[in-house]
Design a protein around this motif. Structure first.
Motif, PDB file in Angstrom:
ATOM      1  N   THR A  64      32.710  -1.590  27.419  1.00 36.57           N
ATOM      2  CA  THR A  64      33.473  -0.464  27.979  1.00 36.57           C
ATOM      3  C   THR A  64      32.579   0.730  28.310  1.00 36.57           C
ATOM      4  OG1 THR A  64      33.890   0.293  25.738  1.00 36.57           O
ATOM      5  CG2 THR A  64      35.668  -0.963  26.794  1.00 36.57           C
ATOM      6  N   GLU A  65      31.410   0.818  27.638  1.00 35.15           N
ATOM      7  CA  GLU A  65      30.530   1.976  27.873  1.00 35.15           C
ATOM      8  C   GLU A  65      29.918   1.899  29.259  1.00 35.15           C
ATOM      9  OE1 GLU A  65      29.897   4.465  25.630  1.00 35.15           O
ATOM     10  OE2 GLU A  65      31.468   3.480  24.430  1.00 35.15           O
ATOM     11  N   GLU A  66      29.886   3.051  29.938  1.00 35.22           N
ATOM     12  CA  GLU A  66      29.377   3.062  31.311  1.00 35.22           C
ATOM     13  C   GLU A  66      27.948   2.511  31.394  1.00 35.22           C
ATOM     14  OE1 GLU A  66      29.412   6.835  33.267  1.00 35.22           O
ATOM     15  OE2 GLU A  66      28.741   5.922  35.150  1.00 35.22           O
ATOM     16  N   GLU A  67      27.130   2.904  30.412  1.00 39.69           N
ATOM     17  CA  GLU A  67      25.729   2.479  30.422  1.00 39.69           C
ATOM     18  C   GLU A  67      25.623   0.936  30.378  1.00 39.69           C
ATOM     19  OE1 GLU A  67      23.620   4.055  27.041  1.00 39.69           O
ATOM     20  OE2 GLU A  67      21.927   2.718  27.489  1.00 39.69           O
ATOM     21  N   ASP A  68      26.480   0.324  29.567  1.00 37.88           N
ATOM     22  CA  ASP A  68      26.450  -1.140  29.443  1.00 37.88           C
ATOM     23  C   ASP A  68      26.947  -1.807  30.732  1.00 37.88           C
ATOM     24  OD1 ASP A  68      25.585  -0.870  26.845  1.00 37.88           O
ATOM     25  OD2 ASP A  68      27.613  -0.865  26.019  1.00 37.88           O
ATOM     26  N   LEU A  69      27.979  -1.197  31.315  1.00 42.22           N
ATOM     27  CA  LEU A  69      28.521  -1.795  32.548  1.00 42.22           C
ATOM     28  C   LEU A  69      27.486  -1.710  33.674  1.00 42.22           C
ATOM     29  CD1 LEU A  69      32.158  -0.414  32.255  1.00 42.22           C
ATOM     30  CD2 LEU A  69      31.420  -2.786  31.971  1.00 42.22           C
ATOM     31  N   LEU A  70      26.761  -0.598  33.717  1.00 44.01           N
ATOM     32  CA  LEU A  70      25.724  -0.467  34.745  1.00 44.01           C
ATOM     33  C   LEU A  70      24.643  -1.537  34.557  1.00 44.01           C
ATOM     34  CD1 LEU A  70      25.361   3.429  35.057  1.00 44.01           C
ATOM     35  CD2 LEU A  70      26.430   1.836  36.674  1.00 44.01           C
ATOM     36  N   LYS A  71      24.334  -1.825  33.308  1.00 45.70           N
ATOM     37  CA  LYS A  71      23.338  -2.874  33.036  1.00 45.70           C
ATOM     38  C   LYS A  71      23.846  -4.241  33.483  1.00 45.70           C
ATOM     39  CE  LYS A  71      21.000  -1.069  28.910  1.00 45.70           C
ATOM     40  NZ  LYS A  71      20.937  -1.307  27.449  1.00 45.70           N
ATOM     41  N   HIS A  83      26.044  -4.852  35.851  1.00 49.92           N
ATOM     42  CA  HIS A  83      26.004  -4.901  37.317  1.00 49.92           C
ATOM     43  C   HIS A  83      24.566  -5.104  37.817  1.00 49.92           C
ATOM     44  CE1 HIS A  83      30.099  -3.794  36.994  1.00 49.92           C
ATOM     45  NE2 HIS A  83      29.985  -2.493  37.009  1.00 49.92           N
ATOM     46  N   TYR A  84      23.628  -4.497  37.123  1.00 51.70           N
ATOM     47  CA  TYR A  84      22.205  -4.635  37.504  1.00 51.70           C
ATOM     48  C   TYR A  84      21.779  -6.105  37.432  1.00 51.70           C
ATOM     49  CZ  TYR A  84      17.104  -4.334  36.956  1.00 51.70           C
ATOM     50  OH  TYR A  84      15.740  -4.522  37.081  1.00 51.70           O
ATOM     51  N   VAL A  85      22.143  -6.773  36.334  1.00 50.88           N
ATOM     52  CA  VAL A  85      21.752  -8.187  36.188  1.00 50.88           C
ATOM     53  C   VAL A  85      22.422  -9.014  37.291  1.00 50.88           C
ATOM     54  CG1 VAL A  85      21.795 -10.210  34.677  1.00 50.88           C
ATOM     55  CG2 VAL A  85      21.503  -7.951  33.683  1.00 50.88           C
ATOM     56  N   ALA A  86      23.699  -8.725  37.546  1.00 49.05           N
ATOM     57  CA  ALA A  86      24.430  -9.486  38.572  1.00 49.05           C
ATOM     58  C   ALA A  86      23.777  -9.310  39.945  1.00 49.05           C
ATOM     59  CB  ALA A  86      25.892  -9.030  38.601  1.00 49.05           C
ATOM     60  N   ARG A  87      23.365  -8.083  40.253  1.00 51.52           N
ATOM     61  CA  ARG A  87      22.719  -7.847  41.558  1.00 51.52           C
ATOM     62  C   ARG A  87      21.392  -8.601  41.651  1.00 51.52           C
ATOM     63  NH1 ARG A  87      24.097  -2.548  40.710  1.00 51.52           N
ATOM     64  NH2 ARG A  87      21.960  -1.906  40.246  1.00 51.52           N
ATOM     65  N   LYS A  88      20.655  -8.614  40.539  1.00 52.83           N
ATOM     66  CA  LYS A  88      19.368  -9.337  40.529  1.00 52.83           C
ATOM     67  C   LYS A  88      19.579 -10.815  40.850  1.00 52.83           C
ATOM     68  CE  LYS A  88      15.679  -7.203  39.346  1.00 52.83           C
ATOM     69  NZ  LYS A  88      14.268  -7.515  39.379  1.00 52.83           N
ATOM     70  N   VAL A  89      20.611 -11.388  40.204  1.00 53.99           N
ATOM     71  CA  VAL A  89      20.893 -12.812  40.409  1.00 53.99           C
ATOM     72  C   VAL A  89      21.314 -13.036  41.864  1.00 53.99           C
ATOM     73  CG1 VAL A  89      22.441 -14.697  39.768  1.00 53.99           C
ATOM     74  CG2 VAL A  89      21.511 -13.194  37.984  1.00 53.99           C
ATOM     75  N   ARG A  90      22.230 -12.188  42.351  1.00 51.37           N
ATOM     76  CA  ARG A  90      22.665 -12.335  43.750  1.00 51.37           C
ATOM     77  C   ARG A  90      21.483 -12.220  44.706  1.00 51.37           C
ATOM     78  NH1 ARG A  90      25.448  -7.328  45.961  1.00 51.37           N
ATOM     79  NH2 ARG A  90      23.269  -6.674  45.794  1.00 51.37           N
ATOM     80  N   ASP A  91      20.639 -11.216  44.481  1.00 54.21           N
ATOM     81  CA  ASP A  91      19.523 -11.003  45.407  1.00 54.21           C
ATOM     82  C   ASP A  91      18.572 -12.197  45.404  1.00 54.21           C
ATOM     83  OD1 ASP A  91      20.737  -8.629  45.863  1.00 54.21           O
ATOM     84  OD2 ASP A  91      19.217  -7.364  44.909  1.00 54.21           O
ATOM     85  N   SER A 117      30.888  -9.104  38.179  1.00 54.85           N
ATOM     86  CA  SER A 117      29.522  -9.336  37.661  1.00 54.85           C
ATOM     87  C   SER A 117      29.475 -10.601  36.809  1.00 54.85           C
ATOM     88  CB  SER A 117      29.052  -8.144  36.825  1.00 54.85           C
ATOM     89  OG  SER A 117      28.862  -7.018  37.644  1.00 54.85           O
ATOM     90  N   ILE A 118      30.505 -10.804  35.996  1.00 53.10           N
ATOM     91  CA  ILE A 118      30.515 -12.000  35.143  1.00 53.10           C
ATOM     92  C   ILE A 118      30.616 -13.262  36.020  1.00 53.10           C
ATOM     93  CG2 ILE A 118      31.821 -13.230  33.351  1.00 53.10           C
ATOM     94  CD1 ILE A 118      32.519 -10.431  32.179  1.00 53.10           C
ATOM     95  N   LEU A 119      31.423 -13.189  37.082  1.00 54.55           N
ATOM     96  CA  LEU A 119      31.501 -14.329  38.009  1.00 54.55           C
ATOM     97  C   LEU A 119      30.116 -14.635  38.575  1.00 54.55           C
ATOM     98  CD1 LEU A 119      34.793 -13.618  40.044  1.00 54.55           C
ATOM     99  CD2 LEU A 119      34.412 -15.452  38.384  1.00 54.55           C
ATOM    100  N   ARG A 120      29.384 -13.576  38.909  1.00 47.75           N
ATOM    101  CA  ARG A 120      28.043 -13.800  39.488  1.00 47.75           C
ATOM    102  C   ARG A 120      27.134 -14.518  38.474  1.00 47.75           C
ATOM    103  NH1 ARG A 120      26.755 -15.186  43.728  1.00 47.75           N
ATOM    104  NH2 ARG A 120      27.602 -13.422  44.891  1.00 47.75           N
ATOM    105  N   LEU A 121      27.313 -14.224  37.180  1.00 44.48           N
ATOM    106  CA  LEU A 121      26.469 -14.893  36.181  1.00 44.48           C
ATOM    107  C   LEU A 121      26.922 -16.335  35.955  1.00 44.48           C
ATOM    108  CD1 LEU A 121      25.979 -12.082  33.487  1.00 44.48           C
ATOM    109  CD2 LEU A 121      24.822 -12.429  35.655  1.00 44.48           C
TER     110      LEU A 121
END
Ligand code: SAM
Ligand code: MD0
Ligand code: SF4
Length: 363
Positions: free
Chosen positions: A35-42, A44-52, A263-267
């Motif tokens: 739920t913490e914004e900092e964790d959610l940003l992390k 999303h970061y991992v998901a973007r890395k995987v997508r890219d 993001s979870i779908l992307r993982l």
């Protein structure tokens, strides 16, 4: 797996996913509980890395034609359910052809033909077959159909006539919740239809709703349920309460849960198509969804179009920023761009027909 990890650790996590790491139910529970914004940003970061890794900065664009808003069903979440006393339309062939012509020379990779379960087409499926043929003729593009549940024979006919992709969302793989949402419909028939389509060569999309009474257990059930048939595309959409429907009063806080699930779908589905729908929060919402790991923009409609979406966040707005040019402009401002048609065709297993060079013969 996200908390207390620095960005170097997140890069390693992304690489593990690319190399085939599968998330356990305990992992899914942990990620869904963030739920913490900092964790959610992390996340999303991992998901973007995987997508890219799989898609670079390339995005696929689907144009949406909701050609009939008549429906015989009674889904509690949907504006077009048969009990809702609203204005409805059914487009004629000429109107559909005209819309297709406006799509020429736009960066659109696929046309999505959507309807309510309109008896006019469901009782006489050849009428729908004719539309698929006409859209193919006008655009030459791959075609997605979103007609609801159709029988096996009709699905085969539609496939032979040019339909490439079937979108059919289960909404949830939690059977009890399904019956509260898709009242009076068969869970198995809907599953069967998608599986049958996949077996005969369609690409298929499954999807779930969030914000409709799905707790973490039920969301995990849905995520696992979607994995079973190895869909080509997977989506999650925030339930948006619709006036006049049984679920009108549900209080919806935000799209945070949807972004987390994207993001979870992307993982879980690293190299699959995952959409950012313009129907929910328009072009600003598209940016958040792409930043969460999506790689397709759906529900694009020509500028000034009176066409409906399924949710239409912009039903009351005068301007609708949902045309191909506005989307491409915003993508570029994010450092992203439309993929080529060849790249899309490769993903859905079709090669672009070569234009035959006709020799010029002197006479
Ligand atoms: N009638 C066909 C069917 O139901 O499969 C095609 C329409 S389908 C594209 C409509 C989809 O939009 C639903 O499956 C659901 O996932 C989504 N939807 C409908 N109403 C919604 C709402 N109020 N909020 C969010 N998503 C909604
Ligand atoms: C969308 N309004 O993508 C469309 C629709 C149907 N295949 C797609 C839900 O948001
Ligand atoms: Fe009809 Fe589809 Fe809406 Fe259900 S979701 S009421 S089947 S248009």
């Amino acid at each position: 797996m996200i908390k207390n990890i620095d960005y170097h650790g997140l890069d390693i996590f992304a690489q593990d996913i690319v190399n085939g790491l599968q998330l356990t139910d305990a992992n899914l529970r942990e990620l869904l509980s963030l739920t913490e914004e900092e964790d959610l940003l992390k996340l999303h970061y991992v998901a973007r890395k995987v997508r890219d890794h799989f898609f670079g900065n390339k995005v696929f664009l689907y144009s949406f034609v909701y050609f009939s808003t008549h429906c015989k069903n009674n889904c509690t979440f949907c504006y077009y359910n048969r009990c809702n006393d609203i204005q409805r339309y059914r487009l004629g062939m000429d109107e559909i052809r005209n819309i297709c012509r406006t799509l020429k020379n736009e960066s659109i990779h696929m046309v999505d033909l959507t309807m309510g379960e309109d008896p006019y087409f469901h009782n006489e499926p050849e009428r729908f077959v004719d539309i698929v043929k006409a859209v193919k003729e006008e655009t030459g593009l791959p075609i997605m159909i979103s007609p609801g549940v159709m029988n096996d024979g009709t699905l085969s006919r539609l496939h032979e006539s040019g339909a490439d992709f079937l979108a059919l969302y289960q909404e949830t793989h939690d059977v009890d919740l399904f019956h509260k949402l898709r009242v009076g419909q068969s869970f198995e028939e809907r599953m069967h239809s998608r599986q049958f389509a996949k077996n005969i060569g369609y690409c298929v999309e499954d999807g779930i709703l969030t914000g409709v009474g799905n707790d973490i257990d039920s969301t995990i059930k849905s995520l696992r349920g979607m994995q079973k048939i190895r869909p080509d595309m997977v989506r999650v959409m925030t339930f948006v309460p619709q006036e006049g429907t049984p679920l009108e009063e549900i209080d919806q806080k935000s799209s945070l849960s949807e972004l987390k699930i994207i993001s979870i779908l992307r993982l879980m589905f690293p190299d699959r198509l995952i959409p950012a729908s313009l129907d929910l929060e328009g072009i600003d919402g598209m940016v958040h969804r792409l930043n969460a790991g999506a790689n397709v923009v759906t529900s694009i409609i020509p500028s000034d179009s009176p066409l409906e979406g399924v949710v239409n966040y912009d039903r009351e707005l005068e301007e609708r920023d949902r045309d191909p040019k506005s989307v491409v402009k915003r993508l570029k401002s994010m450092g992203m761009e439309p993929a080529s048609q060849d790249e899309f065709n490769k993903i859905i297993g079709k090669s672009t027909p070569k234009t035959v060079e006709v020799p010029v013969v002197a006479i």
